[in-house]
Design a protein around this motif. Structure first.
Motif, mmCIF file in Angstrom:
data_model
loop_
_atom_site.group_PDB
_atom_site.id
_atom_site.type_symbol
_atom_site.label_atom_id
_atom_site.label_comp_id
_atom_site.label_asym_id
_atom_site.label_seq_id
_atom_site.Cartn_x
_atom_site.Cartn_y
_atom_site.Cartn_z
ATOM 1 N N HIS A 39 -16.779 15.334 -2.664
ATOM 2 C CA HIS A 39 -16.506 15.920 -3.687
ATOM 3 C C HIS A 39 -14.331 15.260 -3.132
ATOM 4 O O HIS A 39 -13.730 15.176 -4.004
ATOM 5 N N CYS A 40 -13.876 15.698 -1.773
ATOM 6 C CA CYS A 40 -12.908 15.177 -1.090
ATOM 7 C C CYS A 40 -11.668 14.459 -1.531
ATOM 8 O O CYS A 40 -11.261 13.690 -1.546
ATOM 9 N N GLN A 41 -12.777 12.861 -2.106
ATOM 10 C CA GLN A 41 -12.673 11.802 -1.878
ATOM 11 C C GLN A 41 -12.461 10.794 -3.105
ATOM 12 O O GLN A 41 -11.676 10.492 -3.587
ATOM 13 N N ALA A 42 -13.103 11.703 -4.088
ATOM 14 C CA ALA A 42 -13.381 11.861 -5.788
ATOM 15 C C ALA A 42 -11.480 11.465 -5.981
ATOM 16 O O ALA A 42 -10.705 11.086 -6.553
ATOM 17 N N PRO A 43 -10.446 12.814 -5.750
ATOM 18 C CA PRO A 43 -8.790 12.037 -6.041
ATOM 19 C C PRO A 43 -8.365 11.588 -5.609
ATOM 20 O O PRO A 43 -7.178 10.924 -6.016
ATOM 21 N N ILE A 44 -8.965 10.959 -4.477
ATOM 22 C CA ILE A 44 -7.856 10.633 -3.386
ATOM 23 C C ILE A 44 -8.141 8.704 -3.765
ATOM 24 O O ILE A 44 -6.900 7.630 -4.184
ATOM 25 N N ASP A 45 -9.373 8.828 -4.506
ATOM 26 C CA ASP A 45 -10.156 7.453 -5.013
ATOM 27 C C ASP A 45 -9.518 7.400 -6.018
ATOM 28 O O ASP A 45 -8.485 6.223 -6.587
ATOM 29 N N PHE A 46 -9.371 8.632 -7.450
ATOM 30 C CA PHE A 46 -8.239 8.338 -8.169
ATOM 31 C C PHE A 46 -6.691 7.728 -7.913
ATOM 32 O O PHE A 46 -6.314 6.431 -8.511
ATOM 33 N N ALA A 47 -6.053 8.779 -6.745
ATOM 34 C CA ALA A 47 -4.812 7.942 -6.736
ATOM 35 C C ALA A 47 -4.897 6.155 -6.527
ATOM 36 O O ALA A 47 -3.426 6.404 -6.565
ATOM 37 N N MET A 48 -5.370 6.444 -5.914
ATOM 38 C CA MET A 48 -5.114 5.257 -5.378
ATOM 39 C C MET A 48 -5.791 3.816 -6.245
ATOM 40 O O MET A 48 -6.017 3.056 -5.907
ATOM 41 N N GLY A 49 -6.601 4.619 -7.092
ATOM 42 C CA GLY A 49 -5.900 4.241 -8.660
ATOM 43 C C GLY A 49 -7.780 3.329 -8.786
ATOM 44 O O GLY A 49 -8.548 2.284 -9.616
ATOM 45 N N ASN A 50 -8.586 4.087 -7.471
ATOM 46 C CA ASN A 50 -9.700 3.315 -7.345
ATOM 47 C C ASN A 50 -10.960 3.964 -8.800
ATOM 48 O O ASN A 50 -12.433 3.667 -8.799
ATOM 49 N N THR A 51 -10.497 4.639 -9.329
ATOM 50 C CA THR A 51 -11.431 5.757 -10.576
ATOM 51 C C THR A 51 -10.617 6.135 -11.519
ATOM 52 O O THR A 51 -9.729 7.005 -11.569
ATOM 53 N N ILE A 102 -12.578 10.167 6.141
ATOM 54 C CA ILE A 102 -10.865 9.879 6.954
ATOM 55 C C ILE A 102 -10.709 8.581 6.924
ATOM 56 O O ILE A 102 -9.701 8.050 6.875
ATOM 57 N N GLN A 103 -11.202 7.261 6.058
ATOM 58 C CA GLN A 103 -10.852 6.055 6.457
ATOM 59 C C GLN A 103 -9.976 6.194 4.854
ATOM 60 O O GLN A 103 -8.672 5.893 5.264
ATOM 61 N N LYS A 104 -10.352 6.644 3.798
ATOM 62 C CA LYS A 104 -9.668 6.690 2.701
ATOM 63 C C LYS A 104 -8.095 7.724 3.530
ATOM 64 O O LYS A 104 -7.107 7.412 2.854
ATOM 65 N N ILE A 105 -8.103 8.796 3.729
ATOM 66 C CA ILE A 105 -7.054 10.202 4.430
ATOM 67 C C ILE A 105 -6.884 8.708 5.369
ATOM 68 O O ILE A 105 -5.099 8.637 4.864
ATOM 69 N N SER A 106 -6.840 8.183 6.453
ATOM 70 C CA SER A 106 -5.827 7.334 7.123
ATOM 71 C C SER A 106 -4.767 6.109 6.521
ATOM 72 O O SER A 106 -3.616 6.208 6.614
ATOM 73 N N ILE A 107 -5.335 6.088 4.992
ATOM 74 C CA ILE A 107 -4.741 4.518 4.687
ATOM 75 C C ILE A 107 -3.075 5.251 4.018
ATOM 76 O O ILE A 107 -2.174 4.810 3.713
ATOM 77 N N PHE A 108 -3.019 6.792 4.041
ATOM 78 C CA PHE A 108 -1.995 7.536 3.279
ATOM 79 C C PHE A 108 -0.752 6.925 4.487
ATOM 80 O O PHE A 108 0.522 6.295 4.156
ATOM 81 N N SER A 109 -0.962 7.586 5.494
ATOM 82 C CA SER A 109 -0.187 7.442 6.786
ATOM 83 C C SER A 109 -0.351 5.690 7.406
ATOM 84 O O SER A 109 1.158 5.807 7.970
ATOM 85 N N ASP A 110 -1.309 4.723 6.396
ATOM 86 C CA ASP A 110 -0.867 3.454 7.011
ATOM 87 C C ASP A 110 0.109 2.973 6.002
ATOM 88 O O ASP A 110 0.801 2.070 6.442
ATOM 89 N N LYS A 111 -0.479 3.304 4.602
ATOM 90 C CA LYS A 111 0.318 2.534 3.501
ATOM 91 C C LYS A 111 1.437 3.331 2.305
ATOM 92 O O LYS A 111 2.419 3.010 2.790
ATOM 93 N N GLY A 112 1.717 4.957 3.121
ATOM 94 C CA GLY A 112 2.729 6.026 2.753
ATOM 95 C C GLY A 112 2.550 5.699 1.472
ATOM 96 O O GLY A 112 0.989 5.380 1.000
ATOM 97 N N LYS A 113 3.583 5.926 0.966
ATOM 98 C CA LYS A 113 3.910 6.220 -0.589
ATOM 99 C C LYS A 113 2.972 5.026 -1.908
ATOM 100 O O LYS A 113 2.740 5.279 -2.304
ATOM 101 N N ASP A 114 2.526 3.950 -1.664
ATOM 102 C CA ASP A 114 2.106 2.280 -1.070
ATOM 103 C C ASP A 114 0.873 2.483 -1.503
ATOM 104 O O ASP A 114 0.500 2.133 -2.845
ATOM 105 N N ALA A 115 0.174 4.189 -1.172
ATOM 106 C CA ALA A 115 -1.046 3.904 -1.473
ATOM 107 C C ALA A 115 -1.315 4.550 -2.694
ATOM 108 O O ALA A 115 -3.033 4.156 -3.482
ATOM 109 N N ILE A 116 -0.703 5.126 -3.361
ATOM 110 C CA ILE A 116 -0.879 6.325 -4.026
ATOM 111 C C ILE A 116 -0.404 4.210 -5.515
ATOM 112 O O ILE A 116 0.399 4.591 -5.840
ATOM 113 N N LYS A 117 -1.378 4.344 -6.379
ATOM 114 C CA LYS A 117 -1.346 3.651 -7.705
ATOM 115 C C LYS A 117 -1.455 4.257 -8.832
ATOM 116 O O LYS A 117 -0.694 3.339 -9.766
ATOM 117 N N THR A 118 -1.240 5.423 -8.591
ATOM 118 C CA THR A 118 -1.392 6.169 -10.635
ATOM 119 C C THR A 118 0.404 7.511 -9.658
ATOM 120 O O THR A 118 -0.449 7.882 -8.994
#
Length: 149
Positions: A39-51, A102-118
Motif C-alpha cells: 500500500h505504501c508504494q502506491a502513492p510513491i508510484d503515482f508521484a513518480m509517474g508509474n501509475t 525501500i528501493q522506491k524511498i531511496s529514489i527520493f534521496s538519490d534524485k531529490g525533487k526530480d523523482a516527482i514526475k507529477t
C-alpha cells in the motif's frame, strides 16, 4: 518535519521499515504488514509517474477544501480513508515487498525533487515539491506507527 528528499531522513524511515517482520501486528486497521508495505508504494508510484490516476470532480473539490487542514497537521488520523486503488487485500511476499518499498524511498534521496514526475495530486490538486515530501513522509510515518515501528 523530515524530508523525503533528505538522505538522513530516508535512512531513518528505512531503518524503521527494517524493524518490521512478517508477523508484525497492526496496532489498528485491517491491513497485514505485507499489505501495508505494498500500500505504501502506491502513492510513491503515482508521484513518480508509474501509475496514472484521476479523481472525479466531487472528490477533487473536497480534496482542495481539506488540503490545508491535512497538510497543516503533523500526522494522519487512525483509520483515515484511502483511495480504492490503494487498498490491498491480497497476500504479498514480505521480503520482496519490503525491498521494493525501500528501493522506491531511496529514489527520493538519490534524485531529490526530480523523482516527482507529477505535481498534480488526484485528490488534493496541485502540490509543491515540499508538499509532496510532507505527504509521503506523513503517510509512511502513519503506517510505520500502525505497525509499531
Amino acid at each position: 518535519m523530515s524530508s523525503i528528499y533528505n538522505k538522513t531522513d530516508n535512512e531513518i524511515i528505512i531503518s524503521r521499515i527494517n524493524k518490521l517482520s512478517p508477523d508484525s501486528p497492526a496496532q489498528w486497521g485491517k491491513m497485514t504488514v505485507d499489505q501495508m508495505l505494498s500500500h505504501c508504494q502506491a502513492p510513491i508510484d503515482f508521484a513518480m509517474g508509474n501509475t496514472p490516476m484521476k479523481a472525479n470532480f466531487l472528490m477533487r473539490l473536497i480534496g482542495k477544501m481539506i488540503k490545508n487542514k491535512v497538510l497543516g497537521g503533523t500526522e494522519f488520523k487512525k483509520n483515515s480513508p484511502t483511495a480504492p486503488s490503494f487498498i490491498r487485500t491480497e497476500v504479498y511476499d514480505f521480503e520482496q515487498t519490503k525491498n521494493e518499498l525501500i528501493q522506491k524511498i531511496s529514489i527520493f534521496s538519490d534524485k531529490g525533487k526530480d523523482a516527482i514526475k507529477t505535481t498534480n495530486h488526484p485528490f488534493f490538486g496541485e502540490l509543491t515539491y515540499d508538499e509532496w515530501s510532507k505527504m509521503h513522509t506523513m503517510h509512511l510515518n502513519h503506517h510505520l506507527k500502525q505497525f509499531g515501528v
